[in-house]
Design a protein around this motif. Structure first.
Motif, PDB file in Angstrom:
ATOM      1  N   UNK A 253      -4.422   6.995  -9.279  1.00 24.58           N
ATOM      2  CA  UNK A 253      -5.200   7.088 -10.515  1.00 24.58           C
ATOM      3  C   UNK A 253      -4.931   8.395 -11.245  1.00 24.58           C
ATOM      4  N   UNK A 254      -4.759   9.486 -10.498  1.00 28.08           N
ATOM      5  CA  UNK A 254      -4.569  10.790 -11.129  1.00 28.08           C
ATOM      6  C   UNK A 254      -3.170  10.968 -11.695  1.00 28.08           C
ATOM      7  N   UNK A 255      -2.164  10.396 -11.032  1.00 28.90           N
ATOM      8  CA  UNK A 255      -0.785  10.690 -11.407  1.00 28.90           C
ATOM      9  C   UNK A 255      -0.153   9.630 -12.299  1.00 28.90           C
ATOM     10  N   UNK A 256      -0.696   8.421 -12.309  1.00 28.50           N
ATOM     11  CA  UNK A 256      -0.127   7.368 -13.144  1.00 28.50           C
ATOM     12  C   UNK A 256      -0.984   7.170 -14.384  1.00 28.50           C
ATOM     13  N   UNK A 257      -0.365   6.866 -15.521  1.00 29.80           N
ATOM     14  CA  UNK A 257      -1.146   6.667 -16.749  1.00 29.80           C
ATOM     15  C   UNK A 257      -1.985   5.404 -16.662  1.00 29.80           C
ATOM     16  N   UNK A 258      -3.086   5.406 -17.383  1.00 24.47           N
ATOM     17  CA  UNK A 258      -3.950   4.221 -17.437  1.00 24.47           C
ATOM     18  C   UNK A 258      -3.315   3.187 -18.378  1.00 24.47           C
ATOM     19  N   UNK A 259      -3.371   1.884 -18.001  1.00 23.33           N
ATOM     20  CA  UNK A 259      -4.095   1.282 -16.864  1.00 23.33           C
ATOM     21  C   UNK A 259      -3.244   1.130 -15.614  1.00 23.33           C
ATOM     22  N   UNK A 260      -2.053   1.717 -15.578  1.00 27.14           N
ATOM     23  CA  UNK A 260      -1.184   1.539 -14.414  1.00 27.14           C
ATOM     24  C   UNK A 260      -1.822   2.094 -13.150  1.00 27.14           C
ATOM     25  N   UNK A 261      -2.459   3.276 -13.258  1.00 26.37           N
ATOM     26  CA  UNK A 261      -3.049   3.888 -12.081  1.00 26.37           C
ATOM     27  C   UNK A 261      -4.075   3.022 -11.390  1.00 26.37           C
ATOM     28  N   UNK A 262      -5.121   2.556 -12.101  1.00 26.04           N
ATOM     29  CA  UNK A 262      -6.113   1.690 -11.451  1.00 26.04           C
ATOM     30  C   UNK A 262      -5.514   0.406 -10.893  1.00 26.04           C
ATOM     31  N   UNK A 263      -4.541  -0.179 -11.596  1.00 24.53           N
ATOM     32  CA  UNK A 263      -3.926  -1.421 -11.109  1.00 24.53           C
ATOM     33  C   UNK A 263      -3.176  -1.171  -9.810  1.00 24.53           C
ATOM     34  N   UNK A 264      -2.378  -0.108  -9.764  1.00 25.51           N
ATOM     35  CA  UNK A 264      -1.642   0.225  -8.544  1.00 25.51           C
ATOM     36  C   UNK A 264      -2.608   0.520  -7.403  1.00 25.51           C
ATOM     37  N   UNK A 265      -3.691   1.253  -7.708  1.00 27.20           N
ATOM     38  CA  UNK A 265      -4.674   1.570  -6.669  1.00 27.20           C
ATOM     39  C   UNK A 265      -5.310   0.296  -6.121  1.00 27.20           C
ATOM     40  N   UNK A 266      -5.644  -0.648  -7.000  1.00 28.42           N
ATOM     41  CA  UNK A 266      -6.239  -1.910  -6.548  1.00 28.42           C
ATOM     42  C   UNK A 266      -5.249  -2.709  -5.703  1.00 28.42           C
ATOM     43  N   UNK A 267      -3.985  -2.713  -6.084  1.00 29.10           N
ATOM     44  CA  UNK A 267      -2.972  -3.434  -5.310  1.00 29.10           C
ATOM     45  C   UNK A 267      -2.769  -2.811  -3.933  1.00 29.10           C
ATOM     46  N   UNK A 268      -2.835  -1.481  -3.873  1.00 28.64           N
ATOM     47  CA  UNK A 268      -2.699  -0.799  -2.577  1.00 28.64           C
ATOM     48  C   UNK A 268      -3.857  -1.187  -1.662  1.00 28.64           C
ATOM     49  N   UNK A 269      -5.070  -1.188  -2.199  1.00 31.03           N
ATOM     50  CA  UNK A 269      -6.230  -1.572  -1.392  1.00 31.03           C
ATOM     51  C   UNK A 269      -6.119  -3.024  -0.927  1.00 31.03           C
ATOM     52  N   UNK A 270      -5.672  -3.907  -1.840  1.00 30.39           N
ATOM     53  CA  UNK A 270      -5.498  -5.314  -1.464  1.00 30.39           C
ATOM     54  C   UNK A 270      -4.446  -5.463  -0.380  1.00 30.39           C
ATOM     55  N   UNK A 271      -3.371  -4.677  -0.467  1.00 30.80           N
ATOM     56  CA  UNK A 271      -2.329  -4.723   0.559  1.00 30.80           C
ATOM     57  C   UNK A 271      -2.883  -4.278   1.906  1.00 30.80           C
ATOM     58  N   UNK A 272      -3.758  -3.253   1.885  1.00 30.76           N
ATOM     59  CA  UNK A 272      -4.356  -2.798   3.140  1.00 30.76           C
ATOM     60  C   UNK A 272      -5.236  -3.856   3.764  1.00 30.76           C
ATOM     61  N   UNK A 273      -6.024  -4.514   2.924  1.00 32.05           N
ATOM     62  CA  UNK A 273      -6.891  -5.588   3.441  1.00 32.05           C
ATOM     63  C   UNK A 273      -6.041  -6.724   4.012  1.00 32.05           C
TER      64      UNK A 273
END
Length: 386
Positions: free
Chosen positions: A114-134
Motif C-alpha cells: 500500500x505504501x510503495x505502490x500507487x493507488x489503486x494498485x497498492x490495495x489490490x496487490x495487498x488484497x491478492x497477497x492476503x487471498x494467496x495466503x489464505x
C-alpha cells in the motif's frame, strides 16, 4: 509535488534512526511466530531452523527494505521487495503450528504494497497477497477461522486509509512549502519593483534639481540656488522615508502627490508641463496604479526624451504620458520599469502600451476595462427605460 495516488517518498519525514526504532518496535509482534516455528513438533530441526530464519528475514526486510524503497522510489526495487516479502511471509506462515494464528502477520507486506505502490494498485496487490495466503493455508490442510479472514480484510482497509491520509498530508505539506517559496519570491520582486520606482524617480529629480542649483550658482542667483538645494534635501529625506516604507510594505502611492511632484521635476528640468487639475474622476482602486504610471513616465521623460513639453491625460479608465522628445526605437525591449507597470496594471485588470509616436515623441498609456455598474443599479435603470 507527487500526484494524487503516487507512491509516498518518506511519508513521515523521519530520520532513519526514528524509522528503525518504530519499525523494530512493531516487528516485536513477530516474536511469538519465531518461537512457534523454532519449537514446532511438526517438523524436523532443519525445517524449524528454515522457518525461524524466514520469520527473522521477514522482519528485517520490512525494517530495512521498505524505508529504502520509499527513499529510492524505484518501481523495480519495489516489486522485488514485495515479491521477497510475500515469499518470506508464506514460508513463515507454513512453519507455525496449526493452532497458531499467523495470517495477521500479513500486515507487514500489506504496508509495503500500500505504501510503495500507487493507488489503486497498492490495495489490490495487498488484497491478492492476503487471498494467496489464505489459499495457501487451505491447500496445505490448515484451518482458518472467520476471524482471521476478517482481520486480514481489516488490515488491508486500515493500511489503505492510513497511507491515503499520509499521501494527502504529504501533498498539502509540499503545496504549503511551494506556496511559501512563491511568497518569498513575490515579496522580493515587489521590493525590487517598488525600489526601482521610488529610487528611479527620486534620484532623477534630485539630479535635475542639483544641476539646476549648480547653474543658478554659476549665474550668481544664490537665493534661487538655495531654494533648489532645500528641495534636494527634502527630496532626499522623502526618498529615504519611501525606501523604508517600501521595505515594510507600508508605502501607498498617491496620484495627486505624484502629479505635483512630477510638475515640479519637469519645471526643474526645463520641460513645459500640461497636467490635469484634479484626480477625482479616477476610481480609488486605480489611483495607486495610475500614480506609478505617472511616476515611471515622468522619470523616463526627464532622463531619456530630451523633450520640451510633456502632457499627462487622465480619464476614469486611462492615464497617458506623452512627450515631444526623440522617443526610443520601437524595437527597444521594455525595461524593469515598464515590466513592473505591466504587473501592477494586470493586477487590476489593465494593460500598458508604450512606444514612439508617428510624428515624433513618445507615449506611455495605461488602460483598465470600464467598471460595470452594480447589478441592482443596472436592473433599476433597465426598468426605468421600460
Amino acid at each position: 509535488m507527487p500526484a494524487s495516488g503516487a507512491p509516498i517518498t518518506d511519508p513521515t519525514r523521519m530520520t532513519p534512526g526514528k524509522w528503525y526504532l518504530m519499525s523494530c518496535g512493531w516487528s516485536l509482534v513477530l516474536i511469538p511466530n519465531a518461537i512457534a516455528a523454532a519449537t514446532s513438533t511438526d517438523y524436523g530441526v532443519p525445517a524449524r531452523v528454515l522457518f525461524t530464519l524466514a520469520v527473522v528475514a521477514y522482519a528485517l526486510v520490512y525494517i530495512f527494505g521498505v524505508y529504502r524503497a520509499m527513499l529510492l522510489g524505484s518501481r523495480l526495487f519495489t516489486i522485488g521487495l514485495i515479491v521477497v516479502m510475500t515469499a518470506l511471509w508464506l514460508v513463515s506462515v507454513a512453519g507455525v503450528s496449526a493452532d497458531v494464528q499467523a495470517l495477521y502477520t500479513a500486515s507487514y507486506v500489506v504496508v509495503a504494497a500500500v505504501a510503495l505502490l500507487p493507488s489503486p494498485q497498492g490495495p489490490i496487490v495487498a488484497a491478492l497477497i492476503c487471498a494467496a495466503g489464505i489459499g495457501y493455508v487451505l491447500l496445505t490442510g490448515g484451518g482458518i477461522e472467520i476471524g482471521e479472514i476478517v482481520a486480514m480484510a481489516a488490515i488491508v482497509i486500515a493500511m489503505t486509509g492510513m497511507f491515503g491520509l499520509l499521501r494527502v498530508n504529504s501533498e498539502l505539506r509540499n503545496a504549503r512549502e511551494e506556496l511559501a517559496g512563491l511568497a518569498v519570491t513575490a515579496e522580493r520582486e515587489r521590493i525590487a519593483r517598488d525600489l526601482h520606482d521610488v529610487l528611479g524617480h527620486s534620484l532623477t529629480t534630485i539630479t535635475v534639481k542639483a544641476g539646476l542649483a549648480r547653474r543658478l550658482l554659476e549665474r550668481g542667483e544664490a537665493e534661487r540656488a538655495a531654494e533648489e538645494v532645500t528641495d534636494v534635501e527634502r527630496l532626499g529625506r522623502q526618498a529615504l522615508a519611501d525606501v523604508r516604507s517600501t521595505v515594510s510594505a507600508n508605502r501607498v502611492a498617491s496620484l495627486a502627490r505624484e502629479l505635483a511632484g512630477a510638475r515640479e521635476a519637469l519645471r526643474a528640468a526645463g520641460i513645459e508641463a500640461s497636467f490635469p487639475t484634479a484626480v477625482d474622476d479616477v476610481p480609488a482602486d486605480r489611483q495607486q496604479a495610475f500614480a506609478y504610471v505617472v511616476r515611471e513616465g515622468i522619470t523616463n521623460v526627464i532622463r531619456h526624451s530630451g523633450a520640451s513639453r510633456c502632457t499627462v491625460t487622465l480619464t476614469p479608465t486611462t492615464v497617458e504620458v506623452v512627450d515631444d522628445g526623440v522617443g526610443s526605437p520601437a524595437t527597444t525591449p521594455p525595461g524593469n520599469g515598464l515590466s513592473g507597470l505591466t504587473e501592477r496594471l494586470a493586477a487590476i485588470g489593465g494593460w500598458v502600451d508604450a512606444g514612439p509616436l508617428p510624428d515624433g515623441g513618445y507615449r506611455l498609456r495605461a488602460e483598465c476595462a470600464p467598471a460595470q455598474r452594480p447589478l441592482l443599479e443596472r436592473v433599476v435603470r433597465r426598468e426605468e427605460r421600460s
